[in-house]
Design a protein around this motif. Structure first.
Motif, short mmCIF file in Angstrom:
data_model
loop_
_atom_site.label_atom_id
_atom_site.label_comp_id
_atom_site.label_asym_id
_atom_site.label_seq_id
_atom_site.Cartn_x
_atom_site.Cartn_y
_atom_site.Cartn_z
N THR A 1 0.83 -1.20 0.00
CA THR A 1 0.00 0.00 0.00
C THR A 1 0.86 1.25 0.00
OG1 THR A 1 -1.75 -1.17 1.20
CG2 THR A 1 -1.81 1.24 1.24
N VAL A 2 1.86 1.29 0.88
CA VAL A 2 2.73 2.47 0.97
C VAL A 2 3.53 2.63 -0.31
CG1 VAL A 2 4.63 3.54 2.23
CG2 VAL A 2 2.84 2.33 3.48
N TYR A 3 4.08 1.54 -0.83
CA TYR A 3 4.87 1.63 -2.06
C TYR A 3 4.03 2.12 -3.24
CZ TYR A 3 7.12 0.25 -6.36
OH TYR A 3 7.62 0.27 -7.63
N ASP A 4 2.83 1.55 -3.41
CA ASP A 4 1.96 1.98 -4.51
C ASP A 4 1.63 3.46 -4.40
OD1 ASP A 4 1.91 -0.49 -5.68
OD2 ASP A 4 0.01 -1.10 -4.78
N LEU A 5 1.40 3.91 -3.17
CA LEU A 5 1.03 5.31 -2.97
C LEU A 5 2.20 6.24 -3.27
CD1 LEU A 5 -1.20 7.23 -2.01
CD2 LEU A 5 -0.35 6.93 0.31
N VAL A 6 3.40 5.85 -2.84
CA VAL A 6 4.56 6.74 -2.97
C VAL A 6 5.18 6.67 -4.36
CG1 VAL A 6 6.90 7.17 -2.11
CG2 VAL A 6 5.05 6.63 -0.51
N LEU B 1 15.30 7.63 -6.32
CA LEU B 1 14.25 6.72 -5.89
C LEU B 1 14.69 5.91 -4.67
CD1 LEU B 1 11.40 5.65 -6.72
CD2 LEU B 1 12.58 3.84 -7.96
N ALA B 2 15.94 5.44 -4.68
CA ALA B 2 16.44 4.65 -3.55
C ALA B 2 16.51 5.49 -2.28
CB ALA B 2 17.83 4.09 -3.88
N TYR B 3 17.00 6.72 -2.38
CA TYR B 3 17.08 7.57 -1.20
C TYR B 3 15.68 7.92 -0.68
CZ TYR B 3 21.91 8.26 -2.73
OH TYR B 3 23.21 8.07 -3.11
N GLY B 4 14.79 8.25 -1.61
CA GLY B 4 13.43 8.61 -1.19
C GLY B 4 12.70 7.45 -0.54
N LEU B 5 12.78 6.26 -1.17
CA LEU B 5 12.10 5.09 -0.60
C LEU B 5 12.78 4.63 0.69
CD1 LEU B 5 11.21 2.95 -3.74
CD2 LEU B 5 9.68 4.31 -2.32
N GLY B 6 14.10 4.84 0.81
CA GLY B 6 14.77 4.51 2.06
C GLY B 6 14.24 5.35 3.21
N PHE B 7 14.05 6.65 2.94
CA PHE B 7 13.49 7.53 3.97
C PHE B 7 12.06 7.13 4.31
CE2 PHE B 7 10.85 11.30 4.85
CZ PHE B 7 11.44 11.72 6.04
N VAL B 8 11.25 6.82 3.29
CA VAL B 8 9.87 6.41 3.52
C VAL B 8 9.83 5.10 4.32
CG1 VAL B 8 7.76 5.60 2.38
CG2 VAL B 8 8.96 7.61 1.51
N THR B 9 10.75 4.19 4.03
CA THR B 9 10.79 2.91 4.74
C THR B 9 11.07 3.12 6.23
OG1 THR B 9 11.52 1.72 2.77
CG2 THR B 9 11.99 0.70 4.90
N ILE C 1 9.21 -2.11 1.23
CA ILE C 1 8.95 -0.92 0.41
C ILE C 1 10.17 -0.60 -0.44
CG2 ILE C 1 8.49 1.56 0.48
CD1 ILE C 1 7.00 1.05 3.15
N LEU C 2 11.34 -0.57 0.21
CA LEU C 2 12.59 -0.27 -0.51
C LEU C 2 12.91 -1.35 -1.52
CD1 LEU C 2 15.15 1.39 -0.94
CD2 LEU C 2 16.18 0.18 0.99
N PHE C 3 12.73 -2.61 -1.13
CA PHE C 3 13.07 -3.71 -2.03
C PHE C 3 12.15 -3.74 -3.25
CE2 PHE C 3 14.20 -5.76 2.25
CZ PHE C 3 15.45 -5.15 2.25
N LEU D 1 24.95 10.96 -5.59
CA LEU D 1 24.42 11.84 -4.55
C LEU D 1 23.79 13.10 -5.13
CD1 LEU D 1 27.31 11.56 -1.93
CD2 LEU D 1 25.09 10.44 -1.89
N ASP D 2 24.05 13.39 -6.40
CA ASP D 2 23.56 14.62 -7.01
C ASP D 2 22.39 14.30 -7.93
OD1 ASP D 2 23.11 17.11 -8.00
OD2 ASP D 2 24.94 17.21 -9.21
#
Length: 520
Positions: free
Chosen positions: A42-47, A82-90, A127-129, A217-218
């Motif tokens: 649910t969280v992954y689909d939403l984000v 995407l990895a950084y954003g989903l890592g934070f969300v996770t 979520i991250l995976f 990182l950029d």
């Protein structure tokens, strides 16, 4: 790709059956597991999930065509973001796990809630995976490699089937109080290991394709503002659909032990014919519709939509009728195993029958949305989806006021059916306004012929079931016999009457199917 998709669907359903048998279909334990395991999706689909195909893939495609390095640098920066954003969300989701469980299942008992929180803290890293797997798969598709992303879900299913089978073999608990820490660890780590294996397969395939795996990182230069603008309407669509699903699951959690699993598994059964028939057809026809739209060939676009509605209806009208008439026997056949509660199995049969009412309006609605997507219009589908969610939520709340106990679970798919019927009408009117006509008369004639054929088929199938039941009983073996006899008699009757009323769409499907087998 078709073989891999079919294999993933089949193993995914086997996964459901194994977990139901191992954890006890109808138990509070299975409800806790299912609610927690639904949260990362649910969280992954939403984000990110909704934007992956509608935003990320087109951007990667454009970069691959225009950038001097074939889009490699752009893909690295986009995947890194995407990895950084989903890592934070996770991390944030794991911290908020108790609140997410309360949001989705307010009717849980205290010990059931605590178990769901424990499970969710193991599951939410998925979520991250999921994000890394989807992003790597998107890059592979752009590079012309499709095997790994298509087969990867099967690996996930096989791992979880093994976990569930092991739990069943060692005699794992089927109640929350009896659950041991070792059993919690087996279920929690094992389930998340399946998602890790799925991700590892895709990422390894990406590395072997020659793509340099490197985080950057950029994020400058990837058009963050444009991504946000393009994804806005997609996010609204996903959020509206997820809100309806969340409300339905919240209400189901108040209907007693096993109610959440009954609702979710009935929805899974409903999705099978839709995915196999309608989704396959829509996936094949969308590029064709898009070409007609690009050339402003609206007559051909209308004909494509009409043909999709008629072809899917020729198969799904009898399937929907079978779900309504034979739902109880199907539930016994599939779920009356292991530690399943007979009352939950009976409730599942009634809920499957109610979901049969949803199959046709949902399919028609999703087909018409493809017309808007072909026209590169994401705004209208988002608004219509929001309207559907508002009607559906109203229907679910009305069911909660009018129905009590397990009857409430049967009322939820009826609310869904009303919502998507309204959405089908709204989408049809808006599309007709956009293109002038929708070939409604031909669609109505075909569905009239289908209705005549299915009325006869249901009558025959019901008679066969009524005559057979006293002789074989309604247990697992008896339900198997009744289901097989009624389905065969009903299918033969439907085909015979369809030929008499000249239902050309059914013949077209049969011819195309045999042609596909010969080509294979």
């Amino acid at each position: 790709m078709a073989t891999a998709t079919a294999a993933s669907r089949v193993t995914g359903f086997v996964r459901v059956l194994v977990l139901a048998a191992a954890l006890g279909f109808g138990s509070r334990l299975l409800d806790s597991y299912n609610v927690a395991n639904t949260l990362p999706n649910t969280v992954y689909d939403l984000v990110a999930g909704g934007a992956m195909a509608g935003v990320v893939v087109p951007l990667l495609t454009r970069a691959a065509l225009t950038d001097h390095d074939g889009g490699v640098g752009y893909a690295q920066r986009l995947l890194s973001l995407l990895a950084y954003g989903l890592g934070f969300v996770t991390v944030l989701s794991v911290l908020l796990a108790p609140y997410l469980v309360d949001l989705c299942a307010p009717g849980f008992t205290p010990d059931q809630r605590q178990l769901a929180v424990v499970f969710s803290r193991y599951f939410l890293p998925q979520i991250l995976f999921y994000g890394l797997s989807a992003a790597a798969g998107a890059v592979l598709n752009i590079r012309g490699r499709f095997a790994a992303p298509t087969w990867a879900p099967l690996v996930n299913n096989v791992v979880v089937i093994a976990v569930g089978s092991t739990y069943l073999a060692v005699g794992g608990a089927t109640s929350v109080p009896a659950l041991t820490p070792a059993e919690v660890l087996l279920l929690a780590v094992g389930t998340t290991s399946g998602v890790i294996a799925q991700m590892a397969l895709v990422v390894r395939a990406l590395a072997r394709s020659g793509f340099p795996l490197r985080l950057r990182l950029d994020p400058r230069g990837i058009g963050v503002r444009r991504i946000g603008r393009l994804g806005g309407w997609v996010l609204l669509s996903v959020a509206a659909a997820q809100l309806l699903s969340t409300v339905a699951n919240r209400i189901a959690s108040t209907a007693g032990a096993g109610a959440v699993s009954v609702f979710q598994y009935a929805y899974t059964l409903f999705q099978l014919p839709y995915a196999v028939v309608a989704l396959s057809l829509m996936t094949a026809i969308l590029p064709r519709l898009s070409r007609h739209a690009a050339h402003r060939d609206y007559p051909q676009l209308i004909d494509g939509l009409s043909r999709s509605l008629r072809l899917t209806g020729a198969v799904l009208v009898p399937v929907a009728a079978a779900m309504v008439a034979l739902g109880p026997y199907l539930a016994v056949l599939l779920f009356a195993h292991g530690h399943s509660d007979p009352m939950a199995v009976s409730l599942l049969g009634a809920t499957v029958a109610a979901f049969g009412l949803l199959l046709l309006p949902f399919t028609g609605y999703m087909i018409l949305l493809r017309g808007f997507y072909a026209l590169q219009d994401t705004r209208t589908p988002a608004l219509v989806t929001t309207f559907v969610s508002v009607v559906g939520i109203g229907g679910c709340l009305a069911a909660r006021r009018l129905l009590a106990g397990h009857d409430l679970v049967v009322g939820l798919p009826a609310a869904y059916a009303l919502a998507y019927a309204c959405g089908l009408v709204a989408a049809g009117l808006l599309l007709r306004r956009r293109m002038g006509r929708l070939d409604g008369r031909r669609v109505a004639r075909s569905y009239t012929r289908m209705t005549v054929a299915v009325i006869v088929a249901v009558g025959v199938a019901a008679t066969v079931a009524h005559v057979t039941a006293p002789h074989v009983g309604t247990g697992w073996a008896g339900s198997s016999v009744i289901l097989a006899a009624a389905a065969l008699a009903g299918a033969a009757s439907y085909a015979a009457v369809a030929r008499l009323v000249r239902l050309g769409e059914l013949r077209e499907i049969v011819v195309a199917t045999f042609a596909g087998f010969r080509a294979t």
